[in-house]
Scaffold this active site. Structure first.
Site, PDB file in Angstrom:
ATOM      1  N   LYS A 232      -0.119  -6.244  16.086  1.00  0.00           N
ATOM      2  CA  LYS A 232       1.339  -6.096  15.941  1.00  0.00           C
ATOM      3  C   LYS A 232       1.986  -5.695  17.282  1.00  0.00           C
ATOM      4  CE  LYS A 232       2.111  -7.155  11.628  1.00  0.00           C
ATOM      5  NZ  LYS A 232       2.972  -8.295  11.274  1.00  0.00           N
TER       6      LYS A 232
ATOM      7  N   HIS B 136       6.689 -16.557   2.569  1.00  0.00           N
ATOM      8  CA  HIS B 136       7.699 -16.360   1.516  1.00  0.00           C
ATOM      9  C   HIS B 136       7.136 -15.937   0.166  1.00  0.00           C
ATOM     10  CE1 HIS B 136       6.222 -20.304   0.520  1.00  0.00           C
ATOM     11  NE2 HIS B 136       6.870 -20.256  -0.622  1.00  0.00           N
TER      12      HIS B 136
ATOM     13  N   HIS C  96      -2.211  -0.972  -0.896  1.00  0.00           N
ATOM     14  CA  HIS C  96      -1.720   0.296  -0.370  1.00  0.00           C
ATOM     15  C   HIS C  96      -1.686   1.329  -1.490  1.00  0.00           C
ATOM     16  CE1 HIS C  96      -0.133  -2.469   2.766  1.00  0.00           C
ATOM     17  NE2 HIS C  96      -0.493  -1.477   3.546  1.00  0.00           N
TER      18      HIS C  96
ATOM     19  N   ASP D 196      -8.393   9.793   4.962  1.00  0.00           N
ATOM     20  CA  ASP D 196      -6.979  10.198   4.862  1.00  0.00           C
ATOM     21  C   ASP D 196      -6.090   9.300   5.724  1.00  0.00           C
ATOM     22  OD1 ASP D 196      -6.948  12.256   3.075  1.00  0.00           O
ATOM     23  OD2 ASP D 196      -7.013  13.864   4.579  1.00  0.00           O
TER      24      ASP D 196
ATOM     25  N   ASN E  14       6.032   2.399   5.326  1.00  0.00           N
ATOM     26  CA  ASN E  14       5.225   1.887   4.204  1.00  0.00           C
ATOM     27  C   ASN E  14       6.140   1.301   3.130  1.00  0.00           C
ATOM     28  OD1 ASN E  14       3.337   3.453   5.719  1.00  0.00           O
ATOM     29  ND2 ASN E  14       2.088   3.711   3.891  1.00  0.00           N
TER      30      ASN E  14
ATOM     31  N   ARG F 218       3.511  10.367   3.821  1.00  0.00           N
ATOM     32  CA  ARG F 218       3.978   9.003   4.064  1.00  0.00           C
ATOM     33  C   ARG F 218       5.440   8.872   3.639  1.00  0.00           C
ATOM     34  NH1 ARG F 218      -0.149   9.074   6.293  1.00  0.00           N
ATOM     35  NH2 ARG F 218      -1.951   7.667   6.173  1.00  0.00           N
TER      36      ARG F 218
ATOM     37  N   GLY G  66       4.840 -13.461  -0.144  1.00  0.00           N
ATOM     38  CA  GLY G  66       4.361 -12.083  -0.048  1.00  0.00           C
ATOM     39  C   GLY G  66       5.404 -11.063  -0.481  1.00  0.00           C
ATOM     40  N   LEU G  67       5.033  -9.803  -0.385  1.00  0.00           N
ATOM     41  CA  LEU G  67       5.943  -8.708  -0.752  1.00  0.00           C
ATOM     42  C   LEU G  67       7.257  -8.814   0.024  1.00  0.00           C
ATOM     43  CD1 LEU G  67       6.369  -5.779  -2.004  1.00  0.00           C
ATOM     44  CD2 LEU G  67       5.226  -4.898   0.031  1.00  0.00           C
TER      45      LEU G  67
ATOM     46  N   SER H 254       5.004  -2.792  12.170  1.00  0.00           N
ATOM     47  CA  SER H 254       4.573  -1.799  11.186  1.00  0.00           C
ATOM     48  C   SER H 254       4.626  -0.419  11.844  1.00  0.00           C
ATOM     49  CB  SER H 254       3.137  -2.104  10.782  1.00  0.00           C
ATOM     50  OG  SER H 254       2.552  -0.994  10.153  1.00  0.00           O
ATOM     51  N   SER H 255       4.756   0.619  11.017  1.00  0.00           N
ATOM     52  CA  SER H 255       4.802   1.973  11.588  1.00  0.00           C
ATOM     53  C   SER H 255       3.443   2.390  12.158  1.00  0.00           C
ATOM     54  CB  SER H 255       5.284   2.983  10.546  1.00  0.00           C
ATOM     55  OG  SER H 255       4.433   2.967   9.427  1.00  0.00           O
ATOM     56  N   CYS H 256       2.366   1.656  11.835  1.00  0.00           N
ATOM     57  CA  CYS H 256       1.052   2.048  12.359  1.00  0.00           C
ATOM     58  C   CYS H 256       0.852   1.659  13.822  1.00  0.00           C
ATOM     59  CB  CYS H 256      -0.069   1.480  11.502  1.00  0.00           C
ATOM     60  SG  CYS H 256      -0.251  -0.280  11.692  1.00  0.00           S
TER      61      CYS H 256
ATOM     62  N   TYR I  87      -5.291  -3.979  13.424  1.00  0.00           N
ATOM     63  CA  TYR I  87      -3.996  -4.472  12.929  1.00  0.00           C
ATOM     64  C   TYR I  87      -2.871  -4.033  13.867  1.00  0.00           C
ATOM     65  CZ  TYR I  87      -0.023  -4.800   9.637  1.00  0.00           C
ATOM     66  OH  TYR I  87       1.179  -5.077   9.037  1.00  0.00           O
TER      67      TYR I  87
ATOM     68  N   GLY J 143       8.316 -11.388   2.263  1.00  0.00           N
ATOM     69  CA  GLY J 143       8.910 -12.729   2.283  1.00  0.00           C
ATOM     70  C   GLY J 143       9.646 -13.050   0.995  1.00  0.00           C
TER      71      GLY J 143
HETATM   72  O1  GFB Z   1      -1.303   3.142   1.680  1.00  0.00           O
HETATM   73  P1  GFB Z   1      -2.589   3.358   2.373  1.00  0.00           P
HETATM   74  O2  GFB Z   1      -3.747   2.519   1.914  1.00  0.00           O
HETATM   75  O3  GFB Z   1      -2.464   3.130   3.916  1.00  0.00           O
HETATM   76  O4  GFB Z   1      -3.040   4.892   2.169  1.00  0.00           O
HETATM   77  P2  GFB Z   1      -1.963   3.929   5.231  1.00  0.00           P
HETATM   78  C1  GFB Z   1      -2.167   5.954   2.375  1.00  0.00           C
HETATM   79  C2  GFB Z   1      -2.848   7.260   1.969  1.00  0.00           C
HETATM   80  O5  GFB Z   1      -3.009   7.269   0.547  1.00  0.00           O
HETATM   81  C3  GFB Z   1      -4.223   7.511   2.560  1.00  0.00           C
HETATM   82  C4  GFB Z   1      -4.321   7.698   0.237  1.00  0.00           C
HETATM   83  O6  GFB Z   1      -4.319   8.878   2.915  1.00  0.00           O
HETATM   84  C5  GFB Z   1      -5.150   7.182   1.410  1.00  0.00           C
HETATM   85  O7  GFB Z   1      -6.407   7.849   1.471  1.00  0.00           O
HETATM   86  N1  GFB Z   1      -4.712   7.190  -1.096  1.00  0.00           N
HETATM   87  C6  GFB Z   1      -4.917   7.951  -2.208  1.00  0.00           C
HETATM   88  C7  GFB Z   1      -4.932   5.911  -1.450  1.00  0.00           C
HETATM   89  N2  GFB Z   1      -5.313   7.193  -3.236  1.00  0.00           N
HETATM   90  C8  GFB Z   1      -5.314   5.910  -2.785  1.00  0.00           C
HETATM   91  C9  GFB Z   1      -5.649   4.677  -3.414  1.00  0.00           C
HETATM   92  O8  GFB Z   1      -6.008   4.599  -4.586  1.00  0.00           O
HETATM   93  N3  GFB Z   1      -5.509   3.551  -2.646  1.00  0.00           N
HETATM   94  C10 GFB Z   1      -5.087   3.602  -1.331  1.00  0.00           C
HETATM   95  N4  GFB Z   1      -4.968   2.456  -0.665  1.00  0.00           N
HETATM   96  N5  GFB Z   1      -4.822   4.773  -0.716  1.00  0.00           N
HETATM   97  C11 GFB Z   1      -1.893   1.491   6.054  1.00  0.00           C
HETATM   98  C12 GFB Z   1      -2.482   0.802   7.255  1.00  0.00           C
HETATM   99  O9  GFB Z   1      -2.183   2.815   6.293  1.00  0.00           O
HETATM  100  O10 GFB Z   1      -0.480   1.414   5.973  1.00  0.00           O
HETATM  101  C13 GFB Z   1      -1.856  -0.479   7.540  1.00  0.00           C
HETATM  102  O11 GFB Z   1      -3.870   0.735   7.106  1.00  0.00           O
HETATM  103  C14 GFB Z   1      -0.332  -0.424   7.482  1.00  0.00           C
HETATM  104  O12 GFB Z   1      -2.257  -0.902   8.804  1.00  0.00           O
HETATM  105  C15 GFB Z   1       0.137   0.211   6.216  1.00  0.00           C
HETATM  106  O13 GFB Z   1       0.201   0.260   8.581  1.00  0.00           O
HETATM  107  C16 GFB Z   1       1.653   0.388   6.141  1.00  0.00           C
HETATM  108  O14 GFB Z   1      -0.543   4.325   5.132  1.00  0.00           O
HETATM  109  O15 GFB Z   1      -2.906   5.028   5.568  1.00  0.00           O
END
Ligand code: GFB
Length: 308
Positions: free
Chosen positions: A141, A12, A180, A270, A166, A210, A14-15, A108-110, A137, A17
């Site tokens: 899931k 509860h 994220h 990426d 996301n 995304r 977290g984002l 999750s969508s992953c 992960y 919850g």
């Molecule tokens: O949101 P994110 O970390 O996760 O990254 P995923 C999404 C994209 O944004 C990637 C780019 O292509 C990253 O390289 N990006 C650009 C950045 N700048 C940044 C930054 O400053 N920080 C971050 N974090 N990313 C996650 C999964 O995947 O999504 C989890 O690893 C889960 O398991 C979650 O499914 C919803 O969308 O790639």
């Protein structure tokens, strides 16, 4: 659920919850129970068993999970697979033992294959190899989904699994190593503006696409599905629209009012090229998101400024 149903929100603070608690209260549900990490360690099977036999929740939203962005997933796969398997395993089994009326499991969508046709239909689950940055992960899931389905089949339980895209919003994680992309970029642009920096670093090429859903929309979809969806098959929750990371960066840059440049750090991954969910199943049940991305970014930025 009715207004006095006993509803347990696992996770509860977290984002997801915290948004579930806010929105359930707003809709008149008054018997919500929760426990902080120090009151109840969800990795401790005995403690959770005792909690369940004492409280016997009627409805459960299983939003407790080890989550993180692309880098956290890549750096700590053992934590992601162990903690998620353990939390969901214990809660789902105890929900069965204690005759919980209904449980909603958040996936999750992953979980979908890396090279899925787009938009991603629920039936593409397990139709190809996963994205390597978050396969630990994703496997946890997927195990949660299969566990809910197996219990429904063998024990006649009502456990449903939803697959959000996301997410972002208040109470998100803004730590640059584990967050994220959306909260990371909000913070980076904000700090660059305040410190009069000339540039902000965006990881990767900026080309991946995304889909982003505000967490209050997600919470409302979960409450709607708890009341209106009974099937064992998974169901996607998203907006049906996506954009590139560079386009997202430009939206955030504008919302924050940063005037410098965006530069790429291509030493960072990426991840999946695209993961746009097909939300036609959800739409056909009569639910649609309400918060537009620009509006959601603005709201989240205001929340970020207030809580700093
Ligand atoms: O949101 P994110 O970390 O996760 O990254 P995923 C999404 C994209 O944004 C990637 C780019 O292509 C990253 O390289 N990006 C650009 C950045 N700048 C940044 C930054 O400053 N920080 C971050 N974090 N990313 C996650 C999964 O995947 O999504 C989890 O690893 C889960 O398991 C979650 O499914 C919803 O969308 O790639």
């Amino acid at each position: 659920m009715n207004p006095s149903s006993k509803i347990y929100i696992a996770g509860h603070n977290g984002l997801v919850g915290s948004s579930l608690v806010r929105n359930l209260k707003k809709q008149g549900y008054s018997n919500i129970i929760s426990r902080t990490k120090s009151e109840l360690d969800l990795l401790d099977a005995i403690a959770v068993k005792n909690f369940f036999s004492k409280e016997k929740p009627e409805y459960i939203f299983l939003a407790a999970a080890k989550v993180g962005g692309i880098k956290a997933n890549e750096d700590f796969p053992a934590d992601f697979i162990y903690q998620n398997l353990q939390i969901q395993n214990i809660i789902i089994h105890n929900a069965y033992l204690n005759k919980t009326k209904k449980l909603l499991f958040l996936g999750s969508s992953c979980i979908y294959p890396r090279e899925c046709p787009q938009p991603i239909k629920e039936k593409y689950l397990l139709s190809g190899p996963l994205e390597r940055t978050n396969d630990a992960y994703a496997i946890a899931k997927i195990a949660g989904i299969k566990m809910c389905q197996a219990y429904n089949k063998q024990h006649n339980t009502k456990f449903i699994s939803v697959m959000p895209t996301n997410l972002y919003g208040p109470n998100d994680n803004f730590d640059l190593n584990s967050s994220h992309v959306l909260p990371a970029l909000l913070r980076k642009f904000h700090e660059a503006k305040v410190d009069n920096e000339k540039e902000v670093v965006m990881w990767g090429t900026g080309k991946p696409k995304r889909e982003f859903l505000h967490v209050d929309d997600l919470a409302n979809a979960c409450i709607f599905l708890m009341n209106n969806y009974q099937k064992s098959e998974i169901i996607n929750i998203g907006t049906g629209k996506d954009l590139s990371i560079l386009e997202l960066a430009n939206l955030i840059k504008k919302a924050v009012g940063f005037e410098g440049e965006i530069v790429n750090d291509t030493t960072k991954p990426d991840g999946t090229p695209r993961k746009l969910l097909d939300v036609s199943k959800l739409h056909s049940l009569g639910w649609k998101h309400e918060i537009k991305l620009e509006q959601g970014i603005e709201k989240t930025y205001q929340w970020f400024l207030k809580t700093r």
